[in-house]
Every structure is written in structure tokens, then in C-alpha cells.
Design an enzyme around this catalytic site. Structure first.
Site, mmCIF file in Angstrom:
data_model
loop_
_atom_site.group_PDB
_atom_site.id
_atom_site.type_symbol
_atom_site.label_atom_id
_atom_site.label_comp_id
_atom_site.label_asym_id
_atom_site.label_seq_id
_atom_site.Cartn_x
_atom_site.Cartn_y
_atom_site.Cartn_z
ATOM 1 N N HIS A 112 -5.849 16.222 -6.199
ATOM 2 C CA HIS A 112 -5.548 17.540 -5.626
ATOM 3 C C HIS A 112 -6.558 17.799 -4.507
ATOM 4 C CE1 HIS A 112 -5.469 21.987 -5.632
ATOM 5 N NE2 HIS A 112 -4.319 21.917 -6.252
ATOM 6 N N LYS A 144 -4.363 28.164 -15.914
ATOM 7 C CA LYS A 144 -3.435 27.066 -16.222
ATOM 8 C C LYS A 144 -3.439 26.743 -17.714
ATOM 9 C CE LYS A 144 -4.157 24.861 -11.699
ATOM 10 N NZ LYS A 144 -2.967 25.116 -10.903
ATOM 11 N N ASP A 152 -11.489 16.217 -13.300
ATOM 12 C CA ASP A 152 -10.749 17.436 -12.991
ATOM 13 C C ASP A 152 -9.687 17.607 -14.074
ATOM 14 O OD1 ASP A 152 -9.009 19.326 -12.089
ATOM 15 O OD2 ASP A 152 -8.629 18.394 -10.136
ATOM 16 N N GLN A 180 -5.082 20.062 -15.176
ATOM 17 C CA GLN A 180 -3.728 19.875 -15.726
ATOM 18 C C GLN A 180 -3.741 19.281 -17.128
ATOM 19 O OE1 GLN A 180 -1.146 21.108 -14.402
ATOM 20 N NE2 GLN A 180 -1.962 21.600 -12.387
ATOM 21 N N CYS A 214 -0.490 20.566 -2.930
ATOM 22 C CA CYS A 214 -1.918 20.400 -2.595
ATOM 23 C C CYS A 214 -2.346 18.945 -2.745
ATOM 24 C CB CYS A 214 -2.808 21.311 -3.435
ATOM 25 S SG CYS A 214 -2.562 23.036 -3.075
#
Ligand SMILES: Cc1ncc(COP(=O)(O)O)c(C=O)c1O
Length: 415
Positions: free
Chosen positions: A132, A235, A209, A212, A373
Site C-alpha cells: 500500500h 479496519k 503492516d 488488513q 492505493c
């Protein structure tokens, strides 16, 4: 002898769960809302909405600075939220949990603080082709400032990291590896343990990261072995404007502050400032207290459902959706990794993803269309954009049927 068979894992009761999310009752253009934009942001259960309201109605005060009851209560709720996050990701110590605005700010914090202190001219930062922008641009800015180099690990056509090529990129000048746990545009679940093992063999720290990942599978930062792990509250069923940086205490301790201001100091004179202990050193100014307690409520809700069961439910939806989309003429999935989260990204012959998104919206189906993104990833895939249905715990097979029916409408419109 009595043989006790292990109980089969009970399936998620989505009908019950859906009752907890008031927004799912909405109708869009006369149709029942089918919300498949969970990778952008998830919907909020009533427990989170109620917690935010209760905080502002009954507990609102600033933290850390007061001796009055409300301030003590707000401080207690804020500290308890940190402990809830610690337990959620199984960090060793609550001092390793820093509240930030979101995954983006967490990565910027690490790049600006750890990065500026440890990365110099000629050094290298390794990311992957599927990152991203939030896990590219902060490193790129740092590299520009320092004369360092951003190296990019390639992916396969299926959207999997090429591990051997990744390992070959790790060299004597590599100072940081930054990779997604789960790709927001492909759904690929990266082999984080293996990435960490390869990097740590060479003494290189790893930032993961997790934006998600956290809503879709149990995450254990100690088992992953990573040095930093970041995610956003919104999220993972929580509020916007709150996110988490997990960092190993030894690293965070040695890092310079990110921003200066209130709460991050121990003492200030015009000549010199000394800094507070972890985690306050990284939380300058009044924090997002409501966001933190709301996030804690979200994590409590999710934990009560059991993330293993959530993951199993989403795997079922992914399998069902993958098979159903394969039946649609001219549709091609982008992202077919063997280990995938429930993200169905695709392109359709002769139809721009934005047109897909617009027609689906008319049928009440909310998906996202665009570059997500991930412009470098789109370039790698050779497409300007994709359409993406990203699923969550409250989604159902019937909703996938609605998506498929709406995609047939798209096909007819563009026949
Ligand atoms: C993989 C990934 N990383 C980082 C981010 C940035 O999250 P936020 O905008 O909440 O900071 C996102 C958001 O879509 C994402 O999907």
C-alpha cells in the site's frame, strides 16, 4: 474406555452477528445493502457505538493530568484499552503498544524515528511490490532525505511474494524490511514468519503492516517475531482516527521521539527537555481517548466471536465467491495466491472498474474500484485499476449471490 471426540468448531452465527451492526439494515437505492468494502473500512457493531457514546456522556475528561474523578476514570479507561490491545496481539508488555492515528501514522513514526536514526547514505530499505502507498511513501521520503535506496521484492503473477528474490535483496546495507501481512489489493497472506526469519538471520528489523490482517485472523506478534506491527482501528470494527504501533520495547526505548509536546516529556526547561518513558514518549498531545476505548470495545467484541471462527467463515466465503465469480463471462481475478484472505479483486473484459462499481451500487452492492492505493502494484499487474469486493465476518453467501447477480447486470449493460 470413553473416547472424547474433539468438538467440531461451531460456525459463526452470521444472522445473530448481523443484528449487532445497525448499518447493515440500510437500504441503498431500494435494495438491501451488501457491504463489500471492508478493506477500506469495516462497519461498527452496536457495542462500539454504545461505548463511544458512554465515554462522551459519562466519562469524558483529559487523561494523565487530572486528580479529579473523571480524569482518573478516563485515564483508567485509556490504560485498560492499551492492555486490551496488548492482549489482542499478544505483545509481551503494554509499554510496547503506542496509540497513533492509524497504520499510516504508525509507519511514518517508525520511518521518521527509527529510520532517521539508523538509515543513512547508501543504506537500503526493502519493501514488496504489493505494498500500500502507506508502506512505500514514508520509506521513499526517508530514502530521499538520507540518500538511501528503496529496493522492491517482486511478486509472481498470482500475487505471491517471490521469497528467493526477496532473500537475495537482503544485503549488508539493508537496514529495514517493511511488508504487508495481508495485501489489501490482492488478498495475499504473506509468509511473515519466514520473512522475519530471513531478515533476522542478517540482523535486519522487520515492520509488518497488519492493516488488513487483524480483523480476519488471530495475530500474535511474539509468534511472528516481527519488530514492529501496525494497524488501524477502523479496519477492525473500531473507530476512525485511532491505530496501533506495536514495537519491541528495546527498539522503542532506544528510538528518539516522533513529535514533541505535552505528555511525551519528563521535564522541560528552555535549555533542555527530557522524555517520558514508553509508551508516552511517542504520544505527544492529548490522545484520541474515545478512539482508544472504542477500539478496545471492538477488539473485545471480535475476541468474543473467536478469530479462528471468523477466519474459517471468511475462508468459506472466499471459496464460494471465487467459484461463483469464475462463472462470469470475461471476469478475471487479480490475486490468486494459495494463502489468501477474503478479498476478491477482479477486472472484466471491456468494462472499466469504475463502471462496475457504479452499476453495483445501484443494486445496493458496495465494492471499491480503483488502484486501492497500490499504483506500483497496478503497474505490475498491467491494469489501471481493479474492482474489489472485500469481505468481513458479517458477510454471507447470499450476499455473494447478490454480487454475482449484479455482475450479470453489468455484463448485460456492456454486451
Ligand atoms: C495494507 C494497508 N496498509 C495501510 C493502510 C493505511 O491505513 P490507514 O489509511 O487507516 O492509515 C491500508 C488502508 O487501506 C491498507 O490496506
Amino acid at each position: 474406555m470413553t473416547v472424547v471426540a474433539s468438538a467440531p468448531q461451531a460456525a459463526l452465527d452470521t444472522a445473530m452477528i448481523r443484528q449487532d451492526f445497525p448499518i447493515l439494515q440500510r437500504r441503498i437505492h431500494g435494495a438491501r445493502l451488501v457491504y463489500f468494502d471492508n478493506a477500506a473500512t469495516t462497519q461498527k457493531p452496536q457495542a462500539v457505538i454504545d461505548r463511544l457514546q458512554r465515554y462522551y456522556r459519562d466519562e469524558n475528561a483529559n487523561v494523565h493530568r487530572g486528580v479529579h474523578t473523571l480524569s482518573v476514570e478516563a485515564t483508567g479507561a485509556y490504560d485498560a484499552a492499551r492492555e486490551r490491545v496488548r492482549a489482542f496481539v499478544n505483545a509481551a508488555d503494554a509499554r510496547e503498544i503506542v496509540f497513533v492515528r492509524g497504520a499510516t501514522e504508525a509507519i511514518n513514526l517508525v520511518a521518521a524515528s527509527y529510520g532517521r536514526a539508523h538509515i543513512g547514505s547508501g543504506d537500503e530499505v526493502v519493501v514488496s511490490e504489493m505494498e500500500h502507498h502507506s508502506n512505500i511513501v514514508p520509506w521513499q521520503m526517508l530514502c530521499e532525505e538520507k540518500g538511501a535506496r528503496l529496493r522492491v521484492a517482486p511478486i509472481t503473477d498470482a500475487g505471491e511474494l517471490q521469497l528467493e528474490a526477496f532473500a537475495q535483496l537482503l544485503g549488508p546495507r539493508t537496514r529495514m524490511v517493511a511488508v504487508a501481512h495481508v495485501s489489501n489489493a490482492l488478498g495475499t497472506i504473506n509468509p511473515v514468519e519466514e520473512i522475519v526469519r530471513l531478515a533476522h538471520q542478517r540482523g535486519i528489523p522487520v515492520l509488518v503492516d497488519g492493516a488488513q490482517a487483524v480483523a480476519h485472523m488471530p495475530v500474535n506478534v511474539q509468534a511472528l517475531g516481527c519488530d514492529f506491527y501496525v494497524f488501524s482501528g477502523h479496519k477492525v470494527l473500531g473507530p476512525t482516527g485511532i491505530g496501533i504501533l506495536y514495537g519491541r520495547a528495546a527498539l522503542l526505548d532506544a528510538m528518539p521521539p516522533y513529535q514533541g509536546g505535552g505528555d511525551m516529556i519528563r521535564s522541560v526547561t528552555f535549555e533542555r527537555t527530557t522524555y517520558n518513558d514508553l509508551p508516552n514518549k511517542f504520544e505527544a498531545g492529548t490522545p484520541n481517548i474515545a478512539g482508544a476505548v472504542g477500539l478496545a470495545a471492538a477488539l473485545e467484541y471480535l475476541t468474543s466471536l473467536d478469530l479462528e471462527r471468523v477466519a474459517a467463515h471468511e475462508r468459506d466465503l472466499l471459496g464460494y465467491g471465487t467459484a461463483a465469480l469464475a462463472e462470469i463471462d470475461g471476469l478475471r481475478l487479480t490475486g490468486t495466491a494459495a494463502r489468501k484472505a477474503a478479498i476478491l479483486a477482479f477486472v472484466m473484459r471491456d468494462v472499466h472498474p469504475h463502471d462496475i462499481g457504479t452499476i453495483l451500487d445501484r443494486e445496493g452492492v458496495a465494492i471499491r474500484a480503483g488502484h486501492h492505493c497500490c499504483q506500483p502494484l497496478m503497474a505490475r499487474l498491467g491494469v489501471p485499476a481493479t474492482a474489489r469486493a472485500s469481505l468481513a465476518l458479517y458477510n454471507t453467501r447470499e450476499e455473494i449471490d447478490a454480487l454475482v447477480a449484479a455482475l450479470h447486470t453489468v455484463r448485460k449493460v456492456f454486451a
